[in-house]
Motif scaffolding. Structure first.
Motif, PDB file in Angstrom:
ATOM      1  N   ILE A  88       0.805  -1.209   0.000  1.00 26.98           N
ATOM      2  CA  ILE A  88       0.000   0.000   0.000  1.00 26.98           C
ATOM      3  C   ILE A  88       0.850   1.276   0.000  1.00 26.98           C
ATOM      4  CG2 ILE A  88      -0.258   0.213   2.509  1.00 26.98           C
ATOM      5  CD1 ILE A  88      -3.249   0.862   1.935  1.00 26.98           C
ATOM      6  N   GLU A  89       2.038   1.233   0.592  1.00 30.58           N
ATOM      7  CA  GLU A  89       2.824   2.462   0.654  1.00 30.58           C
ATOM      8  C   GLU A  89       3.354   2.889  -0.709  1.00 30.58           C
ATOM      9  OE1 GLU A  89       5.784  -0.793   2.060  1.00 30.58           O
ATOM     10  OE2 GLU A  89       3.651  -0.327   2.243  1.00 30.58           O
ATOM     11  N   SER A 112      16.506   8.858   2.992  1.00 30.11           N
ATOM     12  CA  SER A 112      15.638   9.862   3.614  1.00 30.11           C
ATOM     13  C   SER A 112      14.165   9.667   3.265  1.00 30.11           C
ATOM     14  CB  SER A 112      16.063  11.269   3.175  1.00 30.11           C
ATOM     15  OG  SER A 112      15.688  11.526   1.826  1.00 30.11           O
ATOM     16  N   ILE A 113      13.868   8.819   2.285  1.00 24.30           N
ATOM     17  CA  ILE A 113      12.484   8.653   1.838  1.00 24.30           C
ATOM     18  C   ILE A 113      11.666   7.908   2.884  1.00 24.30           C
ATOM     19  CG2 ILE A 113      10.977   7.694   0.055  1.00 24.30           C
ATOM     20  CD1 ILE A 113      13.328   7.882  -1.889  1.00 24.30           C
ATOM     21  N   ASP A 114      10.515   8.437   3.202  1.00 25.84           N
ATOM     22  CA  ASP A 114       9.576   7.759   4.085  1.00 25.84           C
ATOM     23  C   ASP A 114       8.443   7.232   3.217  1.00 25.84           C
ATOM     24  OD1 ASP A 114       7.623   6.937   5.863  1.00 25.84           O
ATOM     25  OD2 ASP A 114       8.008   8.552   7.288  1.00 25.84           O
ATOM     26  N   PHE A 115       8.495   5.955   2.890  1.00 23.54           N
ATOM     27  CA  PHE A 115       7.519   5.372   1.978  1.00 23.54           C
ATOM     28  C   PHE A 115       6.146   5.195   2.624  1.00 23.54           C
ATOM     29  CE2 PHE A 115      11.592   3.764   0.210  1.00 23.54           C
ATOM     30  CZ  PHE A 115      11.479   4.366  -1.033  1.00 23.54           C
ATOM     31  N   ARG A 129      -4.409  14.710  -5.285  1.00 22.13           N
ATOM     32  CA  ARG A 129      -5.797  15.149  -5.411  1.00 22.13           C
ATOM     33  C   ARG A 129      -5.868  16.507  -6.099  1.00 22.13           C
ATOM     34  NH1 ARG A 129      -9.622  12.468  -2.449  1.00 22.13           N
ATOM     35  NH2 ARG A 129     -10.974  14.293  -2.450  1.00 22.13           N
ATOM     36  N   ASP A 130      -6.932  16.719  -6.851  1.00 24.32           N
ATOM     37  CA  ASP A 130      -7.076  17.947  -7.609  1.00 24.32           C
ATOM     38  C   ASP A 130      -7.174  19.189  -6.736  1.00 24.32           C
ATOM     39  OD1 ASP A 130      -6.998  16.560  -9.972  1.00 24.32           O
ATOM     40  OD2 ASP A 130      -9.171  16.340 -10.119  1.00 24.32           O
ATOM     41  N   ASP A 131      -7.583  19.007  -5.473  1.00 26.00           N
ATOM     42  CA  ASP A 131      -7.714  20.187  -4.619  1.00 26.00           C
ATOM     43  C   ASP A 131      -6.371  20.645  -4.053  1.00 26.00           C
ATOM     44  OD1 ASP A 131      -7.105  18.334  -2.668  1.00 26.00           O
ATOM     45  OD2 ASP A 131      -9.078  18.362  -1.725  1.00 26.00           O
ATOM     46  N   GLY A 132      -5.310  19.895  -4.354  1.00 26.63           N
ATOM     47  CA  GLY A 132      -3.981  20.310  -3.920  1.00 26.63           C
ATOM     48  C   GLY A 132      -3.770  20.258  -2.434  1.00 26.63           C
ATOM     49  N   SER A 133      -4.549  19.435  -1.743  1.00 27.86           N
ATOM     50  CA  SER A 133      -4.480  19.426  -0.284  1.00 27.86           C
ATOM     51  C   SER A 133      -3.285  18.651   0.258  1.00 27.86           C
ATOM     52  CB  SER A 133      -5.772  18.831   0.287  1.00 27.86           C
ATOM     53  OG  SER A 133      -5.921  17.478  -0.144  1.00 27.86           O
ATOM     54  N   GLY A 134      -2.613  17.885  -0.576  1.00 30.58           N
ATOM     55  CA  GLY A 134      -1.510  17.063  -0.095  1.00 30.58           C
ATOM     56  C   GLY A 134      -0.282  17.883   0.278  1.00 30.58           C
ATOM     57  N   THR A 135       0.463  17.391   1.247  1.00 33.18           N
ATOM     58  CA  THR A 135       1.671  18.088   1.696  1.00 33.18           C
ATOM     59  C   THR A 135       2.933  17.287   1.452  1.00 33.18           C
ATOM     60  OG1 THR A 135       1.512  17.130   3.911  1.00 33.18           O
ATOM     61  CG2 THR A 135       0.361  19.223   3.519  1.00 33.18           C
ATOM     62  N   HIS A 136       2.778  16.061   0.984  1.00 31.51           N
ATOM     63  CA  HIS A 136       3.885  15.137   0.778  1.00 31.51           C
ATOM     64  C   HIS A 136       4.567  14.727   2.077  1.00 31.51           C
ATOM     65  CE1 HIS A 136       3.888  14.652  -3.517  1.00 31.51           C
ATOM     66  NE2 HIS A 136       3.815  15.947  -3.687  1.00 31.51           N
ATOM     67  N   GLY A 137       3.956  15.021   3.177  1.00 31.31           N
ATOM     68  CA  GLY A 137       4.445  14.545   4.464  1.00 31.31           C
ATOM     69  C   GLY A 137       5.919  14.797   4.681  1.00 31.31           C
ATOM     70  N   LYS A 138       6.617  13.758   5.096  1.00 32.70           N
ATOM     71  CA  LYS A 138       8.038  13.887   5.413  1.00 32.70           C
ATOM     72  C   LYS A 138       8.909  13.942   4.159  1.00 32.70           C
ATOM     73  CE  LYS A 138       7.406  11.342   9.730  1.00 32.70           C
ATOM     74  NZ  LYS A 138       7.740  10.106  10.486  1.00 32.70           N
ATOM     75  N   ASN A 139       8.302  13.805   2.982  1.00 31.71           N
ATOM     76  CA  ASN A 139       9.062  13.795   1.741  1.00 31.71           C
ATOM     77  C   ASN A 139       8.986  15.105   0.972  1.00 31.71           C
ATOM     78  OD1 ASN A 139       9.949  10.870   1.639  1.00 31.71           O
ATOM     79  ND2 ASN A 139       7.735  10.645   1.895  1.00 31.71           N
ATOM     80  N   ALA A 140       8.513  16.148   1.621  1.00 29.10           N
ATOM     81  CA  ALA A 140       8.388  17.439   0.947  1.00 29.10           C
ATOM     82  C   ALA A 140       9.736  17.927   0.411  1.00 29.10           C
ATOM     83  CB  ALA A 140       7.791  18.465   1.902  1.00 29.10           C
TER      84      ALA A 140
END
Length: 327
Positions: A88-89, A112-115, A129-140
């Motif tokens: 799933i990751e 450094s990647i957090d899968f 998502r189209d609304d751009g709500s994602g932050t990419h978490g620790k992988n920004a």
């Protein structure tokens, strides 16, 4: 009594206007003669660096295959849902370039990647998502990291592309996923081997963690394109984020259209307000460079017969190189 006269010599201390204009004209002619040679030398150096980048990425893919008995997939994950996307990751949108990092002297970046915390996390795929709500978490930081190895010096693009609400690092190279280009739309035959995708690098399927084994490349690795060039990765229609992957953009290209085909010259795939053609392209005059499965890099003319171009981009040995209908 003889008179003597002294003639005063007149010393010239400057050019006349006419002489100055002549000198300037001569310098201008010399510069105009030298400039093309200088530009050609610079492009030769840029092209050589670009060739080396492609070679190193191709060798990295082969080294990955040596360690895992299969090449990396072009993209991890499916498009919709999670039923055929395990583990799933890895479920959506991660580029196969990520797993090549340890093989191009980027082990620390790979570590450094957090899968498990994005940037391709399910079940909601928030970063896509189209609304751009994602932050990419620790992988920004990862997705905003430009890499010299991923960029061709001749590709006069910007280092970042604005994707949704974030700036993401661009690249100049893409995996070859065969002949199923933009007119296939969102069809699975442009993504999955079982649905007809015919390039070496396709979407991962089911519970697999790796891509195509070399033994399945029945064309022979010396006859099969692994990687090619892209340009203008900062633009929507030619977007090329090196950490992400998706049909027709982002680390994926096809050969249905000749190289350097633009949206004005072809019917592309319209999605999210932009039109993508998915063609390989370069800033090198007359063609583009491609890495083959035996590790060599070859310059291919943009005037290559389309049947030969198609045949070189597929993994199977039953190509009709004399010509074929639209894929």
């Amino acid at each position: 009594m003889a008179l003597s006269y002294r003639r005063k010599s007149k010393l010239r201390t400057a050019f006349t206007l006419v002489e100055l204009l002549v000198v300037i004209a001569i310098i201008g002619v010399l510069v105009s003669l030298l400039l093309p040679a200088v530009q050609a030398a610079r492009e030769a150096a840029r092209r050589s660096q670009c060739q080396n980048n492609l070679k190193q990425l191709c060798l990295a893919a082969l080294n990955y295959e040596g360690a895992n008995e299969a090449l990396p997939p072009g993209r991890y994950g499916c498009d919709t849902g999670t039923s055929n996307c395990q583990p799933i990751e890895w479920s959506r949108g991660a580029s196969g370039f990520l797993v090549l990092l340890p093989f191009i002297e980027q082990q620390s970046l790979f570590a450094s990647i957090d899968f498990k915390d994005g940037p391709w996390k399910t079940p909601d795929n928030t970063c896509e998502r189209d609304d751009g709500s994602g932050t990419h978490g620790k992988n920004a930081k990862l997705i905003a990291t430009p890499l010299t190895a991923m960029n061709c010096p001749s590709d006069m693009k910007e280092q970042f592309v604005q994707f949704k609400s974030r700036e993401e690092a661009t690249g100049s190279y893409a995996f070859c996923s065969g002949t199923k280009g933009a007119p296939n739309g969102s069809g699975f035959n442009a993504k999955y081997r079982k649905n007809g995708a015919n390039g070496v690098f396709v979407y991962i399927e089911g519970t697999k963690r790796h891509g195509t084994p070399l033994k399945e490349i029945t064309d022979g690795t010396s006859n099969t394109i692994f990687l090619g060039e892209t340009v203008d990765g900062h633009l929507a229609e030619t977007r090329n984020r090196w950490t992400a992957a998706g049909r027709y953009v982002d680390s994926f290209r096809q050969t249905q259209f000749p190289m350097n085909t633009t949206t004005e010259l072809a019917d592309g795939y319209v999605s999210g307000g932009y039109e993508a053609v998915g063609a390989f392209a370069s800033r090198h005059a007359g063609g583009s460079q491609f890495a083959y499965g035996d590790g060599r890099v070859q310059f291919i003319s943009e005037d290559i017969a389309i049947g030969l171009y198609w045949a070189a981009s597929t993994h199977a040995g039953d190509d009709d190189v004399e010509g074929r209908s639209e894929p």
